[in-house]
Write a protein that holds these residues in place. Structure first.
Motif, PDB file in Angstrom:
ATOM      1  N   GLU A  23       6.679  -4.060  -7.503  1.00 36.85           N
ATOM      2  CA  GLU A  23       6.480  -4.230  -5.613  1.00 36.85           C
ATOM      3  C   GLU A  23       5.485  -5.020  -5.911  1.00 36.85           C
ATOM      4  OE1 GLU A  23       3.668  -1.200  -4.761  1.00 36.85           O
ATOM      5  OE2 GLU A  23       2.550  -1.061  -5.869  1.00 36.85           O
TER       6      GLU A  23
ATOM      7  N   GLY B  42      12.984   2.037  -0.469  1.00 37.90           N
ATOM      8  CA  GLY B  42      12.672   0.962  -0.760  1.00 37.90           C
ATOM      9  C   GLY B  42      12.956   0.455  -1.134  1.00 37.90           C
ATOM     10  N   ASP B  43      13.813  -0.261  -2.044  1.00 37.86           N
ATOM     11  CA  ASP B  43      14.305  -1.415  -2.622  1.00 37.86           C
ATOM     12  C   ASP B  43      15.285  -2.631  -0.463  1.00 37.86           C
ATOM     13  OD1 ASP B  43      14.660  -0.726  -4.837  1.00 37.86           O
ATOM     14  OD2 ASP B  43      16.850  -1.308  -4.759  1.00 37.86           O
TER      15      ASP B  43
ATOM     16  N   ASN C  73       8.542   5.337  -1.137  1.00 36.23           N
ATOM     17  CA  ASN C  73       9.809   5.963  -2.159  1.00 36.23           C
ATOM     18  C   ASN C  73      10.622   7.462  -1.666  1.00 36.23           C
ATOM     19  OD1 ASN C  73      10.550   3.642  -3.172  1.00 36.23           O
ATOM     20  ND2 ASN C  73       9.327   3.490  -4.493  1.00 36.23           N
TER      21      ASN C  73
ATOM     22  N   ASP D 153       0.423  -1.022  -0.167  1.00 38.80           N
ATOM     23  CA  ASP D 153       0.195   0.416   0.362  1.00 38.80           C
ATOM     24  C   ASP D 153       1.059   1.100   0.051  1.00 38.80           C
ATOM     25  OD1 ASP D 153      -2.259  -1.134   0.070  1.00 38.80           O
ATOM     26  OD2 ASP D 153      -1.789  -2.248   2.378  1.00 38.80           O
ATOM     27  N   ASN D 154       0.472   2.248  -0.687  1.00 35.84           N
ATOM     28  CA  ASN D 154       1.256   3.373  -0.665  1.00 35.84           C
ATOM     29  C   ASN D 154       2.712   3.085  -0.630  1.00 35.84           C
ATOM     30  OD1 ASN D 154      -1.505   5.133  -0.480  1.00 35.84           O
ATOM     31  ND2 ASN D 154      -1.174   4.520   1.591  1.00 35.84           N
ATOM     32  N   PHE D 155       2.909   2.984  -1.910  1.00 33.91           N
ATOM     33  CA  PHE D 155       4.550   2.381  -2.321  1.00 33.91           C
ATOM     34  C   PHE D 155       5.262   3.402  -2.171  1.00 33.91           C
ATOM     35  CE2 PHE D 155       8.527  -0.183  -3.164  1.00 33.91           C
ATOM     36  CZ  PHE D 155       8.935   0.082  -1.859  1.00 33.91           C
ATOM     37  N   LYS D 156       4.691   4.427  -3.398  1.00 37.13           N
ATOM     38  CA  LYS D 156       5.044   4.990  -3.985  1.00 37.13           C
ATOM     39  C   LYS D 156       5.566   6.492  -3.178  1.00 37.13           C
ATOM     40  CE  LYS D 156       4.590   8.274  -8.238  1.00 37.13           C
ATOM     41  NZ  LYS D 156       4.852   9.658  -7.279  1.00 37.13           N
ATOM     42  N   ARG D 157       4.174   6.614  -1.877  1.00 38.66           N
ATOM     43  CA  ARG D 157       4.796   7.373  -0.993  1.00 38.66           C
ATOM     44  C   ARG D 157       6.069   6.824  -0.689  1.00 38.66           C
ATOM     45  NH1 ARG D 157      -0.420   8.442   2.422  1.00 38.66           N
ATOM     46  NH2 ARG D 157      -1.198   7.682   1.039  1.00 38.66           N
TER      47      ARG D 157
ATOM     48  N   LYS E 242      -8.206  -3.432  -2.778  1.00 37.34           N
ATOM     49  CA  LYS E 242      -7.866  -2.363  -3.360  1.00 37.34           C
ATOM     50  C   LYS E 242      -8.476  -1.158  -2.861  1.00 37.34           C
ATOM     51  CE  LYS E 242      -3.057  -2.173  -3.156  1.00 37.34           C
ATOM     52  NZ  LYS E 242      -1.736  -1.618  -2.526  1.00 37.34           N
TER      53      LYS E 242
ATOM     54  N   LEU F 127      11.733  -3.460   0.437  1.00 40.58           N
ATOM     55  CA  LEU F 127      11.614  -5.166  -0.563  1.00 40.58           C
ATOM     56  C   LEU F 127      12.285  -6.118  -0.112  1.00 40.58           C
ATOM     57  CD1 LEU F 127      10.627  -3.315  -4.198  1.00 40.58           C
ATOM     58  CD2 LEU F 127       8.808  -4.096  -2.505  1.00 40.58           C
TER      59      LEU F 127
HETATM   60  N1  LIG Z   1      11.786   0.640  -4.376  1.00 38.27           N
HETATM   61  C1  LIG Z   1      11.570   0.173  -5.427  1.00 38.27           C
HETATM   62  N2  LIG Z   1      10.446   0.770  -6.020  1.00 38.27           N
HETATM   63  C2  LIG Z   1       9.593   0.158  -7.026  1.00 38.27           C
HETATM   64  C3  LIG Z   1      10.113  -0.875  -6.976  1.00 38.27           C
HETATM   65  N3  LIG Z   1       9.465  -1.538  -8.563  1.00 38.27           N
HETATM   66  C4  LIG Z   1       8.213  -0.454  -8.525  1.00 38.27           C
HETATM   67  N4  LIG Z   1       8.294   0.447  -7.157  1.00 38.27           N
HETATM   68  C5  LIG Z   1       7.833   1.832  -7.293  1.00 38.27           C
HETATM   69  O1  LIG Z   1       6.665   1.358  -6.500  1.00 38.27           O
HETATM   70  C6  LIG Z   1       5.559   1.906  -6.701  1.00 38.27           C
HETATM   71  C7  LIG Z   1       4.179   2.059  -6.921  1.00 38.27           C
HETATM   72  O2  LIG Z   1       3.336   2.517  -6.774  1.00 38.27           O
HETATM   73  P1  LIG Z   1       1.287   2.645  -7.558  1.00 38.27           P
HETATM   74  O3  LIG Z   1       1.526   1.438  -8.291  1.00 38.27           O
HETATM   75  O4  LIG Z   1       1.681   3.974  -7.384  1.00 38.27           O
HETATM   76  O5  LIG Z   1       1.417   2.051  -5.857  1.00 38.27           O
HETATM   77  P2  LIG Z   1       1.286   2.382  -4.893  1.00 38.27           P
HETATM   78  O6  LIG Z   1       2.067   3.703  -4.559  1.00 38.27           O
HETATM   79  O7  LIG Z   1       1.704   1.639  -3.930  1.00 38.27           O
HETATM   80  O8  LIG Z   1      -0.260   2.993  -4.498  1.00 38.27           O
HETATM   81  P3  LIG Z   1      -1.507   2.211  -3.886  1.00 38.27           P
HETATM   82  O9  LIG Z   1      -0.648  -0.087  -4.283  1.00 38.27           O
HETATM   83  O10 LIG Z   1      -2.728   2.075  -4.845  1.00 38.27           O
HETATM   84  O11 LIG Z   1      -1.608   1.718  -2.709  1.00 38.27           O
HETATM   85  C8  LIG Z   1       6.598   2.744  -7.271  1.00 38.27           C
HETATM   86  O12 LIG Z   1       7.155   4.343  -6.577  1.00 38.27           O
HETATM   87  C9  LIG Z   1       7.482   2.583  -8.189  1.00 38.27           C
HETATM   88  O13 LIG Z   1       8.490   3.326  -8.654  1.00 38.27           O
HETATM   89  C10 LIG Z   1      11.720  -1.502  -6.790  1.00 38.27           C
HETATM   90  O14 LIG Z   1      11.947  -2.245  -6.970  1.00 38.27           O
HETATM   91  N5  LIG Z   1      11.870  -0.314  -6.246  1.00 38.27           N
END
Ligand SMILES: Nc1nc2c(ncn2[C@@H]2O[C@H](COP(=O)(O)OP(=O)(O)OP(=O)(O)O)[C@@H](O)[C@H]2O)c(=O)[nH]1
Length: 360
Positions: A276, A249-250, A241, A235-239, A346, A253
């Motif tokens: 993710e 972020g890595d 990062n 959830d909100n992984f973009k945030r 979601k 994971l």
């Molecule tokens: N650090 C890191 N980030 C990753 C990797 N692969 C994908 N991401 C990031 O994962 C994030 C996914 O963002 P979104 O698809 O908007 O999903 P989210 O922010 O988790 O939002 P929701 O899934 O709706 O909760 C992006 O910022 C990608 O850059 C990775 O291998 N390492």
């Protein structure tokens, strides 16, 4: 420790394959230094030939100099230097010190094998030139009798030296083959692992997950056993990062993969199928067991406080889509159904689980 330092000279920052060849070259150099030193001792203390002993000592030092080339990363030059010194040494031994009855020129047999094993794939010119030179020198020595050798050896001593040459050649060939065998098997394991796993989290990569997961599913179908599958999404992984940086972020994971692995104790397979998203097979899991697993995972992740290598602390949640199956599907179809469940989860908000039961 000292020996391993010598063997690793020049190999430290090289790619895997080149570093293997450098290490083997260092092994061969070290081995040759030892053999050459052995002959030096023979000349000095058994045959009592001081001048020849000292000359041979010079060659022993010249072999060792190859390691200095390696030390300064002149890798190709180190290999060329080694073979040049070897060929000159053999020529001088056979045609100046003694005669071809000693069999020293048999050492030329090692040059083509060594050159093809130790030079890089694209260094064909060096391999061919060295091999041709060694062959020519062998025939020259074989057909030229040194009329005025510096030491005249009896037939008996010639015979002893001849046999020692054959012995050292065999030993060197066996040692090189054993080393290459070991390196090839090491290489195979490395490539196999690379082909099947995700290098960041060590979970199965997407391709191999589908292959291994399908095998599990086929087995479950064949035996009419229950089979479930979970698709997870952070959830909100973009945030995360954006706030803490991509490297953190890595690390998160990796942390997440470890939490999942810790819960898997019954032959489950974990794959990282996209950035993710992780997918977990649950063989032999009924609906109730799969639900329990998902809830436990959800709880463990939400309560765990992650601490990054640079001391940032936070926690996060995941959403999950679960599919419980007892009909014949492919693993791709199951992931696709789990994706629908995940979408529903979601929509309900963060940290939710949605389950879809599929029956025939
Ligand atoms: N650090 C890191 N980030 C990753 C990797 N692969 C994908 N991401 C990031 O994962 C994030 C996914 O963002 P979104 O698809 O908007 O999903 P989210 O922010 O988790 O939002 P929701 O899934 O709706 O909760 C992006 O910022 C990608 O850059 C990775 O291998 N390492």
């Amino acid at each position: 420790m000292f020996i391993s330092k010598i063997i690793n000279t020049g190999a430290e920052f090289q790619p895997f394959n080149a570093s293997n060849k450098i290490k083997t070259t260092n092994w061969v150099t070290l081995f040759t230094v030892i053999i050459s030193a052995t002959y030096t001792l023979l000349y000095l203390f058994i045959l009592n030939e001081i001048k020849i002993g000292l000359l041979n000592l010079g060659f022993t030092i010249a072999y060792a100099l190859g390691l200095v080339f390696m030390r300064f990363n002149a890798i190709k030059n180190a290999k060329l230097w080694f073979f040049t010194v070897l060929m000159l040494h053999v020529w001088i031994c056979t045609n100046i010190f003694v005669t071809n009855l000693s069999g020293f020129h048999l050492f030329y047999f090692l040059v083509p094998t060594g050159a093809f094993l130790l030079f890089e794939l694209d260094q064909q010119k060096e391999k061919v030139i060295l091999s041709v030179l060694a062959t020519l020198l062998f025939f020259y020595c074989q057909n030229t009798m040194n009329a005025a050798p510096l030491i005249t050896l009896s037939d008996e001593v010639n015979n002893i030296i001849y046999q020692s040459v054959v012995f050292f050649i065999m030993l060197e060939l066996v040692a090189i083959s054993a080393m290459f065998n070991q390196q090839i098997s090491h290489h195979e394991k490395f490539i196999n692992k690379r082909a099947k796993t995700d290098t960041l989290t060590n979970c199965l990569n997407r391709n191999y997950f589908f292959e291994a997961g399908q095998e599990q599913l086929n087995l479950a179908n064949l035996n009419g056993r229950p089979f479930s599958l979970i698709l997870t999404n952070l959830d909100n992984f973009k945030r995360v990062n954006d706030k803490y940086g991509y490297l953190t972020g890595d690390e998160y994971l990796v942390h997440l993969a470890k939490l999942i692995k810790d819960l898997c104790i019954k032959g489950e397979i974990i794959g990282r199928i996209s950035g993710e998203e992780f997918v977990i097979t649950l063989p032999e899991y009924t609906k109730a067991e799969a639900e329990k697993f998902a809830q436990k995972l959800n709880y463990q992740i939400a309560k765990s406080i992650f601490v990054s290598s640079d001391n940032k602390q936070f926690s996060n949640t995941i959403s999950m889509g679960v599919v419980v199956h007892n009909c014949c599907d492919t693993i791709g179809e199951l992931v696709s159904i789990a994706d629908t469940a995940l979408f529903q989860a979601k929509i309900m908000g963060a940290s939710n689980i949605d389950i879809i039961e599929r029956t025939a």
